[in-house]
Design a protein around this motif. Structure first.
Motif, PDB file in Angstrom:
ATOM      1  N   ARG A 218       9.986  -8.037  35.643  1.00  0.00           N
ATOM      2  CA  ARG A 218       9.300  -7.180  36.539  1.00  0.00           C
ATOM      3  C   ARG A 218       7.821  -7.428  36.731  1.00  0.00           C
ATOM      4  N   GLY A 219       7.268  -8.463  36.726  1.00  0.00           N
ATOM      5  CA  GLY A 219       6.303  -8.934  36.807  1.00  0.00           C
ATOM      6  C   GLY A 219       5.579  -8.544  38.089  1.00  0.00           C
ATOM      7  N   ASP A 220       6.362  -8.593  39.132  1.00  0.00           N
ATOM      8  CA  ASP A 220       6.117  -8.244  40.586  1.00  0.00           C
ATOM      9  C   ASP A 220       5.519  -6.787  40.811  1.00  0.00           C
ATOM     10  N   PHE A 221       5.667  -6.117  39.569  1.00  0.00           N
ATOM     11  CA  PHE A 221       5.232  -4.521  39.748  1.00  0.00           C
ATOM     12  C   PHE A 221       3.786  -4.568  40.057  1.00  0.00           C
ATOM     13  N   MET A 222       2.829  -5.561  39.535  1.00  0.00           N
ATOM     14  CA  MET A 222       1.464  -5.320  39.961  1.00  0.00           C
ATOM     15  C   MET A 222       1.270  -5.722  41.375  1.00  0.00           C
ATOM     16  N   LEU A 223       1.619  -7.041  41.730  1.00  0.00           N
ATOM     17  CA  LEU A 223       1.602  -7.396  43.215  1.00  0.00           C
ATOM     18  C   LEU A 223       2.206  -6.331  44.023  1.00  0.00           C
ATOM     19  N   GLY A 224       3.403  -5.864  44.030  1.00  0.00           N
ATOM     20  CA  GLY A 224       4.087  -4.996  44.787  1.00  0.00           C
ATOM     21  C   GLY A 224       3.278  -3.622  44.695  1.00  0.00           C
ATOM     22  N   THR A 225       2.609  -3.028  43.922  1.00  0.00           N
ATOM     23  CA  THR A 225       1.993  -1.795  43.719  1.00  0.00           C
ATOM     24  C   THR A 225       0.802  -2.071  44.797  1.00  0.00           C
ATOM     25  N   LEU A 226      -0.049  -3.129  44.516  1.00  0.00           N
ATOM     26  CA  LEU A 226      -1.091  -3.277  45.468  1.00  0.00           C
ATOM     27  C   LEU A 226      -0.771  -3.454  47.169  1.00  0.00           C
ATOM     28  N   MET A 227       0.372  -4.166  47.153  1.00  0.00           N
ATOM     29  CA  MET A 227       0.834  -4.209  48.617  1.00  0.00           C
ATOM     30  C   MET A 227       1.232  -2.927  49.203  1.00  0.00           C
ATOM     31  N   ARG A 228       1.592  -1.893  48.293  1.00  0.00           N
ATOM     32  CA  ARG A 228       1.994  -0.475  48.771  1.00  0.00           C
ATOM     33  C   ARG A 228       0.787   0.167  49.103  1.00  0.00           C
ATOM     34  N   PHE A 229      -0.277  -0.170  48.885  1.00  0.00           N
ATOM     35  CA  PHE A 229      -1.683   0.481  49.087  1.00  0.00           C
ATOM     36  C   PHE A 229      -2.155  -0.015  50.528  1.00  0.00           C
ATOM     37  N   LEU A 230      -1.573  -0.914  50.861  1.00  0.00           N
ATOM     38  CA  LEU A 230      -2.170  -1.557  52.253  1.00  0.00           C
ATOM     39  C   LEU A 230      -2.319  -0.520  53.440  1.00  0.00           C
ATOM     40  N   PRO A 231      -1.019   0.186  53.389  1.00  0.00           N
ATOM     41  CA  PRO A 231      -1.286   1.362  54.781  1.00  0.00           C
ATOM     42  C   PRO A 231      -2.347   2.146  54.623  1.00  0.00           C
ATOM     43  N   ILE A 232      -2.913   2.279  53.301  1.00  0.00           N
ATOM     44  CA  ILE A 232      -4.081   3.228  53.195  1.00  0.00           C
ATOM     45  C   ILE A 232      -5.277   2.867  54.142  1.00  0.00           C
ATOM     46  N   VAL A 233      -5.393   1.697  54.231  1.00  0.00           N
ATOM     47  CA  VAL A 233      -6.373   1.118  55.093  1.00  0.00           C
ATOM     48  C   VAL A 233      -6.203   1.513  56.651  1.00  0.00           C
ATOM     49  N   THR A 234      -4.994   1.407  57.047  1.00  0.00           N
ATOM     50  CA  THR A 234      -4.736   1.906  58.426  1.00  0.00           C
ATOM     51  C   THR A 234      -4.834   3.550  58.305  1.00  0.00           C
TER      52      THR A 234
END
Length: 276
Positions: A23-39
């Protein structure tokens, strides 16, 4: 007692090791989940600018100022990281339908106990890996947090997050146990996830709902999965209301613990499995 503690530690350790491997993708996946915050930042900036243009003073919506609204969405994402249990209910129903759940009927390991440790390991590994993107996002958005908790309010906030994890686990486990009585619960899970998205406060603050809907929604347990911890942090719930909220969150958690335990005991008695 010693044997139970040793068993719990073995399950927790193996589950954590398993996740650390793949589950090394946890770090990148978490960062991607925050992208809607920009909107959300641009959306609410436009909304509050329009309100301020037609009124005098600081614009507020349901008691939230612009920076409060953005901070709320950041905090609900943190709350949901504790309370969300992806695949838990569907996994239980799948094991019931496939017959693999019989391993818990013939082996000296309680299913709820095993699944709880499995999910605890998931959360521990998740935060160990995702702490960097969380810290980065909250640091970049620190300007939206004008006021932060102090003193015992921090303890109340952390307690609300812990209870959100426990409530989320036992609530979804209870839904998963319905597989003992119904062959297909995917439609029920879809309805639950839809209601959860709206009424947990993940989509918008519950305070924005008109009366009596706001009061009604706060009577159900879903608000404690996202809205309540964020409201505690932002100071929207204070004093006696804060203590009452924590007590209600603990009561719902205890209730679903007994619901899940009861459903397992009743369901396992009526369950039949065939084959090797």
């Amino acid at each position: 007692m010693a044997n139970s503690a040793s068993t719990a530690w073995t399950i927790l350790r193996i589950s954590m090791e398993e996740r650390l491997v793949y589950r090394g993708d946890f770090m990148l996946g978490t960062l991607m989940r925050f992208l809607p915050i920009v909107t959300q930042i641009f959306l609410w900036a436009a909304v509050f600018s329009a309100i301020e243009a037609s009124a005098t003073g600081n614009a507020t919506i349901a008691g939230y100022r612009y920076h409060d609204m953005v901070a709320y969405y950041l905090l609900t994402m943190l709350s949901r990281a504790f309370s969300s249990m992806p695949g838990l209910a569907s996994g239980i129903t799948r094991e019931i339908r496939s017959g693999t759940i019989k391993r818990f009927l013939v082996q000296p390991v309680d299913m709820l106990f095993f699944l709880f440790l499995y999910r605890a390991a998931h959360k521990l590994v998740y935060y160990a890996v995702a702490v960097i993107p969380f810290a980065l996002v909250f640091y970049l958005c620190r300007g939206f947090f004008v006021e932060t908790p102090h003193g015992w309010v921090w303890a109340a906030y952390l307690a609300s997050l812990l209870l959100a994890f426990l409530l989320g686990f036992f609530l979804e486990a209870t839904i998963g146990m319905l597989g003992f009585w119904f062959l297909e619960v995917s439609s029920l899970l879809f309805v639950y996830m839809l209601l959860n998205f709206f009424f947990s406060g993940h989509m918008f603050p519950i305070d924005m709902l008109p009366q009596p809907w706001a009061t009604t929604v706060k009577l159900i347990p879903l608000q404690f999965l996202a809205y309540f911890p964020a409201a505690v942090f932002l100071g929207k719930v204070q004093g006696a209301a804060l203590l009452e909220g924590l007590a209600a969150q603990a009561a719902w958690t205890l209730a679903f613990f007994f619901f899940a335990r009861w459903a397992w005991q009743r369901g396992s008695r009526r369950y039949s499995a065939f084959g090797g």
